[in-house]
Design a protein around this motif. Structure first.
Motif, PDB file in Angstrom:
ATOM      1  N   GLU A   1      10.242  48.179  14.644  1.00  0.00           N
ATOM      2  CA  GLU A   1      10.211  46.767  14.297  1.00  0.00           C
ATOM      3  C   GLU A   1      11.588  46.124  14.415  1.00  0.00           C
ATOM      4  OE1 GLU A   1       8.164  46.192  10.728  1.00  0.00           O
ATOM      5  OE2 GLU A   1       8.004  44.009  10.977  1.00  0.00           O
ATOM      6  N   ILE A   2      12.621  46.932  14.157  1.00  0.00           N
ATOM      7  CA  ILE A   2      13.992  46.427  14.201  1.00  0.00           C
ATOM      8  C   ILE A   2      14.422  46.115  15.626  1.00  0.00           C
ATOM      9  CG2 ILE A   2      16.408  47.083  13.780  1.00  0.00           C
ATOM     10  CD1 ILE A   2      15.334  48.833  11.450  1.00  0.00           C
TER      11      ILE A   2
ATOM     12  N   GLY B   1      15.982  49.056  24.175  1.00  0.00           N
ATOM     13  CA  GLY B   1      16.305  49.515  22.833  1.00  0.00           C
ATOM     14  C   GLY B   1      15.892  50.958  22.610  1.00  0.00           C
ATOM     15  N   ALA B   2      14.769  51.369  23.192  1.00  0.00           N
ATOM     16  CA  ALA B   2      14.297  52.748  23.016  1.00  0.00           C
ATOM     17  C   ALA B   2      15.373  53.744  23.432  1.00  0.00           C
ATOM     18  CB  ALA B   2      13.026  52.973  23.823  1.00  0.00           C
TER      19      ALA B   2
ATOM     20  N   ALA C   1      20.835  55.137  11.495  1.00  0.00           N
ATOM     21  CA  ALA C   1      21.512  55.139  10.199  1.00  0.00           C
ATOM     22  C   ALA C   1      22.127  53.777   9.894  1.00  0.00           C
ATOM     23  CB  ALA C   1      22.593  56.224  10.176  1.00  0.00           C
ATOM     24  N   PHE C   2      22.794  53.191  10.868  1.00  0.00           N
ATOM     25  CA  PHE C   2      23.431  51.885  10.670  1.00  0.00           C
ATOM     26  C   PHE C   2      22.393  50.800  10.415  1.00  0.00           C
ATOM     27  CE2 PHE C   2      27.652  53.110  11.677  1.00  0.00           C
ATOM     28  CZ  PHE C   2      28.444  52.035  11.305  1.00  0.00           C
ATOM     29  N   ALA C   3      21.339  50.783  11.228  1.00  0.00           N
ATOM     30  CA  ALA C   3      20.337  49.726  11.101  1.00  0.00           C
ATOM     31  C   ALA C   3      19.653  49.801   9.741  1.00  0.00           C
ATOM     32  CB  ALA C   3      19.309  49.837  12.229  1.00  0.00           C
ATOM     33  N   LEU C   4      19.261  50.999   9.345  1.00  0.00           N
ATOM     34  CA  LEU C   4      18.504  51.131   8.097  1.00  0.00           C
ATOM     35  C   LEU C   4      19.360  50.855   6.878  1.00  0.00           C
ATOM     36  CD1 LEU C   4      16.207  54.200   8.859  1.00  0.00           C
ATOM     37  CD2 LEU C   4      15.718  51.759   9.083  1.00  0.00           C
TER      38      LEU C   4
ATOM     39  N   ARG D   1      18.644  44.210  12.927  1.00  0.00           N
ATOM     40  CA  ARG D   1      18.553  44.104  14.383  1.00  0.00           C
ATOM     41  C   ARG D   1      19.936  44.013  14.997  1.00  0.00           C
ATOM     42  NH1 ARG D   1      13.912  40.444  16.519  1.00  0.00           N
ATOM     43  NH2 ARG D   1      12.927  42.121  15.341  1.00  0.00           N
ATOM     44  N   ARG D   2      20.799  43.185  14.392  1.00  0.00           N
ATOM     45  CA  ARG D   2      22.158  43.020  14.936  1.00  0.00           C
ATOM     46  C   ARG D   2      22.911  44.352  14.873  1.00  0.00           C
ATOM     47  NH1 ARG D   2      24.039  38.011  12.504  1.00  0.00           N
ATOM     48  NH2 ARG D   2      24.761  39.258  10.760  1.00  0.00           N
TER      49      ARG D   2
END
Lengths: 104, 238
Positions: B102-103, B114-115, B124-127, B136-137
């Motif tokens: 979703e991100i 993105g995949a 780790a950074f996104a979550l 997302r950024r």
């Protein structure tokens, strides 16, 4: 086509397929929480096993003392939440210095 | 990742967020670049032509899998074992990709691009970010930067590797386990169940290492998951 090209391409296709699972399935399938939980635990289990064998063994034998000593320094820094870069550089530097001093 | 754990509704402005994100990312980029250099150097030092690690890093883009694949090759494990070891390591990216689907975004281009950027670091950074826009950024900033730095590092290491000679002299063989330690310590620290499984698995892997082909020990480590107990009382089935 030699073996390394085959390995590279097979690894690339397979890895991309894994990475596409989420984006491709997004909104269509719900993964059971237990499966997701085991998948992430399995990833950590594999990484720790790789860490242990990569630290202590080389071609099936003990790697000598210099490498585990370096990894131990890196791990201690990581435990103290030091930045990645410091962890990596300290581990390599410790091992390099021990080898310079004549430790295996 | 420290700044990503900021709390409080009255957060700093977007540009301050961006600066903090780039500053934290830079550490991961630097580490990635160093590991990339060591991968390039190790691959060329082991006798592979320069273009092999470079191509592998562009199209596979998975440090642990690349290291283990060439490790198995160098140890004489053969192509099938090399691919199997690498792919089994990367099965975790399937779980990761589900977590960040979703991100990444829903557009065709962002999904397919993105995949390829789904790694331990981007996930780790996104979550760690609190809201969808910042997640997302973070995913894209960390991911695109890491991809660029990783590949440049591999190229630099491959170019220098031939001149470096025996890379063990520089302690590069200790760098990769140290990176792994930095990545897994947070999970081991906070999750007793995962810690138990991991220690059991690592013990198994070490015990069988002298007896089985390279790449196999870390797979046998998965038997450590038998120590994984159900934490959800209802709806959990194995």
């Amino acid at each position: 086509m030699n073996a390394t090209v085959t390995v590279t391409l097979a690894l690339a296709v397979g890895t991309y397929a894994f990475r596409l699972v989420g984006p491709a399935l997004h909104g269509r399938v719900t993964v059971p929480p237990r499966v997701q939980e085991l998948a992430s635990a399995g990833a950590v289990v594999i990484l720790v096993a790789l860490l242990a064998t990569g630290t202590l063994t080389d071609s099936g034998r003990f790697s000598g003392w210099a490498r585990p000593a370096g990894v131990l320094v890196g791990a201690a820094l990581a435990w103290r939440r030091a930045p990645f870069a410091a962890v990596v550089l300290a581990a390599a530097a410790t091992t390099a210095l021990l080898r310079l001093a004549g430790t295996g | 990742m420290r700044s990503a754990q900021r709390t409080g509704p009255a957060g700093p402005t977007d540009s301050a967020d961006d600066r903090a994100l780039v500053r934290d990312s830079a550490l991961v980029w630097l580490a990635g670049g160093i590991v990339g250099v060591s991968f390039g150097a190790v691959a060329v030092g082991g006798g592979l032509p320069l273009w092999v690690p470079v191509l592998m890093s562009v199209v596979v883009y998975a440090g642990a899998a690349q290291f283990s694949a060439i490790g198995v090759l160098f140890a004489g494990g053969g192509p099938a074992a090399a691919v199997t070891a690498g792919l089994l390591l990367n099965t975790r990216t399937a779980a990761f990709s589900l977590a960040v689907a979703e991100i990444i975004g829903t557009g065709r281009v962002s999904r397919f691009l993105g995949a390829h950027l789904v790694t331990d670091e981007t996930v780790a950074f996104a979550l760690a970010e609190p809201d969808p826009a910042r997640r997302r950024r973070a995913f894209w900033v960390v991911g695109l930067g890491l991809y660029a730095v990783w590949n440049l590092g591999v190229l630099a290491g491959a170019l220098a590797g031939g001149a470096l000679g025996d890379t063990d002299r520089y302690g590069l063989d200790a760098a990769f386990p140290a990176v792994l330690a930095a990545l897994v310590l947070p999970s081991l620290r906070t999750d007793a169940t995962v810690r138990r499984c991991a220690l059991l698995g690592a013990g198994l892997a070490l015990a069988v290492t002298p007896a089985v082909p390279a790449g196999v020990p870390v797979l046998l480590a998965l038997a450590g998951l038998f120590a994984h107990r159900h934490r959800v009382a209802s709806g959990a089935a194995l």
